[in-house]
Design a protein around this motif. Structure first.
Motif, PDB file in Angstrom:
ATOM      1  N   ALA A 137      32.548-123.001   4.480  1.00 53.31           N
ATOM      2  CA  ALA A 137      32.241-121.583   4.280  1.00 53.31           C
ATOM      3  C   ALA A 137      32.964-121.012   3.068  1.00 53.31           C
ATOM      4  CB  ALA A 137      32.623-120.791   5.532  1.00 53.31           C
ATOM      5  N   MET A 138      33.790-121.828   2.406  1.00 48.39           N
ATOM      6  CA  MET A 138      34.611-121.336   1.307  1.00 48.39           C
ATOM      7  C   MET A 138      33.768-120.683   0.222  1.00 48.39           C
ATOM      8  SD  MET A 138      37.110-123.534  -1.229  1.00 48.39           S
ATOM      9  CE  MET A 138      35.710-124.481  -1.853  1.00 48.39           C
ATOM     10  N   HIS A 139      32.640-121.299  -0.125  1.00 49.18           N
ATOM     11  CA  HIS A 139      31.832-120.791  -1.233  1.00 49.18           C
ATOM     12  C   HIS A 139      31.136-119.487  -0.869  1.00 49.18           C
ATOM     13  CE1 HIS A 139      32.475-124.562  -3.407  1.00 49.18           C
ATOM     14  NE2 HIS A 139      32.342-125.138  -2.231  1.00 49.18           N
ATOM     15  N   LEU A 140      30.806-119.312   0.404  1.00 51.84           N
ATOM     16  CA  LEU A 140      30.248-118.034   0.844  1.00 51.84           C
ATOM     17  C   LEU A 140      31.330-116.965   0.847  1.00 51.84           C
ATOM     18  CD1 LEU A 140      27.986-119.191   3.819  1.00 51.84           C
ATOM     19  CD2 LEU A 140      27.312-118.734   1.452  1.00 51.84           C
ATOM     20  N   ARG A 141      32.523-117.350   1.264  1.00 51.98           N
ATOM     21  CA  ARG A 141      33.612-116.374   1.356  1.00 51.98           C
ATOM     22  C   ARG A 141      34.082-115.908  -0.012  1.00 51.98           C
ATOM     23  NH1 ARG A 141      36.497-119.979   5.954  1.00 51.98           N
ATOM     24  NH2 ARG A 141      35.613-118.956   7.811  1.00 51.98           N
ATOM     25  N   ASP A 142      34.161-116.844  -0.974  1.00 54.59           N
ATOM     26  CA  ASP A 142      34.683-116.432  -2.285  1.00 54.59           C
ATOM     27  C   ASP A 142      33.598-115.908  -3.220  1.00 54.59           C
ATOM     28  OD1 ASP A 142      33.379-118.649  -3.408  1.00 54.59           O
ATOM     29  OD2 ASP A 142      35.201-119.837  -3.628  1.00 54.59           O
ATOM     30  N   GLY A 143      32.347-115.894  -2.740  1.00 54.82           N
ATOM     31  CA  GLY A 143      31.270-115.319  -3.531  1.00 54.82           C
ATOM     32  C   GLY A 143      30.660-116.247  -4.552  1.00 54.82           C
ATOM     33  N   SER A 144      31.078-117.515  -4.590  1.00 59.28           N
ATOM     34  CA  SER A 144      30.511-118.444  -5.565  1.00 59.28           C
ATOM     35  C   SER A 144      29.146-118.964  -5.120  1.00 59.28           C
ATOM     36  CB  SER A 144      31.461-119.617  -5.817  1.00 59.28           C
ATOM     37  OG  SER A 144      31.721-120.338  -4.628  1.00 59.28           O
ATOM     38  N   ALA A 145      28.751-118.700  -3.868  1.00 57.66           N
ATOM     39  CA  ALA A 145      27.415-119.046  -3.380  1.00 57.66           C
ATOM     40  C   ALA A 145      26.848-117.857  -2.616  1.00 57.66           C
ATOM     41  CB  ALA A 145      27.460-120.276  -2.487  1.00 57.66           C
ATOM     42  N   ASP A 146      25.551-117.624  -2.787  1.00 55.32           N
ATOM     43  CA  ASP A 146      24.872-116.543  -2.068  1.00 55.32           C
ATOM     44  C   ASP A 146      24.276-117.030  -0.760  1.00 55.32           C
ATOM     45  OD1 ASP A 146      24.851-114.190  -4.072  1.00 55.32           O
ATOM     46  OD2 ASP A 146      24.213-115.897  -5.276  1.00 55.32           O
ATOM     47  N   LEU A 147      23.832-118.278  -0.750  1.00 53.72           N
ATOM     48  CA  LEU A 147      23.261-118.871   0.454  1.00 53.72           C
ATOM     49  C   LEU A 147      23.720-120.318   0.574  1.00 53.72           C
ATOM     50  CD1 LEU A 147      19.499-117.738   0.509  1.00 53.72           C
ATOM     51  CD2 LEU A 147      21.280-117.079   2.146  1.00 53.72           C
ATOM     52  N   GLU A 148      23.940-120.751   1.805  1.00 53.51           N
ATOM     53  CA  GLU A 148      24.192-122.159   2.119  1.00 53.51           C
ATOM     54  C   GLU A 148      23.032-122.592   2.999  1.00 53.51           C
ATOM     55  OE1 GLU A 148      27.087-125.606   2.755  1.00 53.51           O
ATOM     56  OE2 GLU A 148      27.531-123.739   1.717  1.00 53.51           O
ATOM     57  N   ILE A 149      22.386-123.690   2.639  1.00 50.98           N
ATOM     58  CA  ILE A 149      21.222-124.142   3.388  1.00 50.98           C
ATOM     59  C   ILE A 149      21.502-125.535   3.944  1.00 50.98           C
ATOM     60  CG2 ILE A 149      18.785-124.760   3.259  1.00 50.98           C
ATOM     61  CD1 ILE A 149      18.507-122.578   1.106  1.00 50.98           C
ATOM     62  N   GLY A 150      21.340-125.688   5.243  1.00 50.81           N
ATOM     63  CA  GLY A 150      21.581-126.976   5.866  1.00 50.81           C
ATOM     64  C   GLY A 150      21.802-126.825   7.355  1.00 50.81           C
ATOM     65  N   VAL A 151      22.414-127.852   7.945  1.00 50.58           N
ATOM     66  CA  VAL A 151      22.727-127.849   9.370  1.00 50.58           C
ATOM     67  C   VAL A 151      24.081-127.188   9.563  1.00 50.58           C
ATOM     68  CG1 VAL A 151      23.087-129.303  11.405  1.00 50.58           C
ATOM     69  CG2 VAL A 151      21.396-129.957   9.685  1.00 50.58           C
ATOM     70  N   LEU A 152      24.166-126.285  10.526  1.00 48.97           N
ATOM     71  CA  LEU A 152      25.394-125.542  10.758  1.00 48.97           C
ATOM     72  C   LEU A 152      26.544-126.496  11.049  1.00 48.97           C
ATOM     73  CD1 LEU A 152      26.801-122.784  11.198  1.00 48.97           C
ATOM     74  CD2 LEU A 152      26.162-122.970  13.610  1.00 48.97           C
ATOM     75  N   GLY A 153      27.637-126.333  10.321  1.00 50.86           N
ATOM     76  CA  GLY A 153      28.849-127.104  10.574  1.00 50.86           C
ATOM     77  C   GLY A 153      29.976-126.156  10.941  1.00 50.86           C
TER      78      GLY A 153
END
Length: 309
Positions: A137-153
């Motif tokens: 979730a780091m990239h979602l938290r720091d704003g470097s990604a807008d969406l993460e697509i895949g299987v929930l981990g």
């Protein structure tokens, strides 16, 4: 008490994100001296040094670490308040880059229709597909990604998610392979050949192996590769059997399992494995962002249109 200067919030967000006066200055298009003066004002306002020298670099103080995510969320909300609503947004002139973390298989199958759907409405929007070597979730938290697509981990309890489609694993072999030619693929025939598996972390066992073990069977794994694309490529040029998600093949297989233009044959596995849910995930600070909601709806629509049945 005097009202705080809210202009400092944006500067604080940049300083905490960059952990560098020079980096924050570049981000805000300011001179280094102007950024240094702003840091001095922030130190006076917060009563904390925020950034301190550690050798040749600057590091965040413990207090700065604790407020970094709150600051980022507050700055994002402030910007969102001042953006036009969706009803007022002119998508034909909207300029924005969205970063989506997704594996190669998703980009190969869904990338083209997703780009087409977005640019048909907002031709100046850019979709940046970034690799995801790990679930975090780091990239979602720091704003470097807008969406993460895949299987929930292990994404953290605050991360929002929406199911896009249900997927399953299928077997893949080269055209003309004995598993394609000689009748139904039974569990015994399935384990008679060597297998290539895809794993970012080098793992060799999964749900298929557990299902085979329940029958007293075991497959022979002769190669481990880092991606489904690599596993498919190895299978296409050998007698090895690969395992890939059905979505990775998209809608390009005919009723006999032939994959158009790829010299590949796909088949249903001879053992039962649970289906997997592919989702899109985002940080709660983007929950009500109207343009981000627009993007999420397009991703949902495209995935449900092109996902395997």
């Amino acid at each position: 008490m005097a009202e705080p200067d809210l202009n400092l919030l944006i500067a604080l967000d940049s300083l905490l994100a960059e952990a560098s006066v020079a980096g924050a200055a570049r981000r805000l298009a300011l001179s280094a001296s102007a950024m240094s003066r702003t840091l001095a004002r922030l130190r006076a306002a917060t009563g904390d040094p925020l950034l301190v020298r550690a050798g040749r670099h600057m590091v965040l103080t413990p207090y700065a670490e604790t407020i970094r995510e709150r600051t980022q969320n507050a700055a994002h909300e402030a910007r969102a308040v001042l953006r036009p609503s969706t009803a007022q947004t002119d998508f034909s002139t909207l300029q924005r880059t969205f970063t989506l973390r997704a594996n190669d298989g998703f980009v190969e199958v869904f990338g083209s229709p997703l780009i087409a759907a977005v640019t048909a409405v907002a031709p100046r929007v850019c979709l940046r597909f970034a690799p995801k070597p790990e679930k975090s979730a780091m990239h979602l938290r720091d704003g470097s990604a807008d969406l993460e697509i895949g299987v929930l981990g292990e994404m953290g309890p605050e991360v929002r998610l929406q199911a896009l489609f249900r997927d399953r694993f299928v077997g893949v072999v080269r055209e003309g392979h004995p598993l394609q030619r000689d009748g139904a693929v039974t569990a015994q025939r399935y384990i008679a050949f060597g297998h290539v598996v895809a794993s970012r972390h080098g793992q060799t066992r999964g749900p298929v192996d557990e299902a085979l073990a329940a029958l007293g069977l075991e497959r022979s794994i002769v190669a481990v590769v880092p991606s489904f694309a690599a596993a498919r490529a190895v299978a296409r040029r050998s007698d090895l059997v690969a395992l890939v998600p059905a979505s990775f093949l998209g809608d390009r297989t005919d009723p006999q399992g032939h994959l158009a233009g790829a010299a590949i044959h796909a088949f249903e596995l001879p053992v039962a494995t649970g289906k997997i849910t592919v989702s899109q995930m985002w940080h709660p600070r983007l929950e009500v962002d109207p343009v981000h909601r627009w993007l999420r709806q397009i991703v949902l629509t495209v995935c449900r249109r092109h996902a395997p049945r």
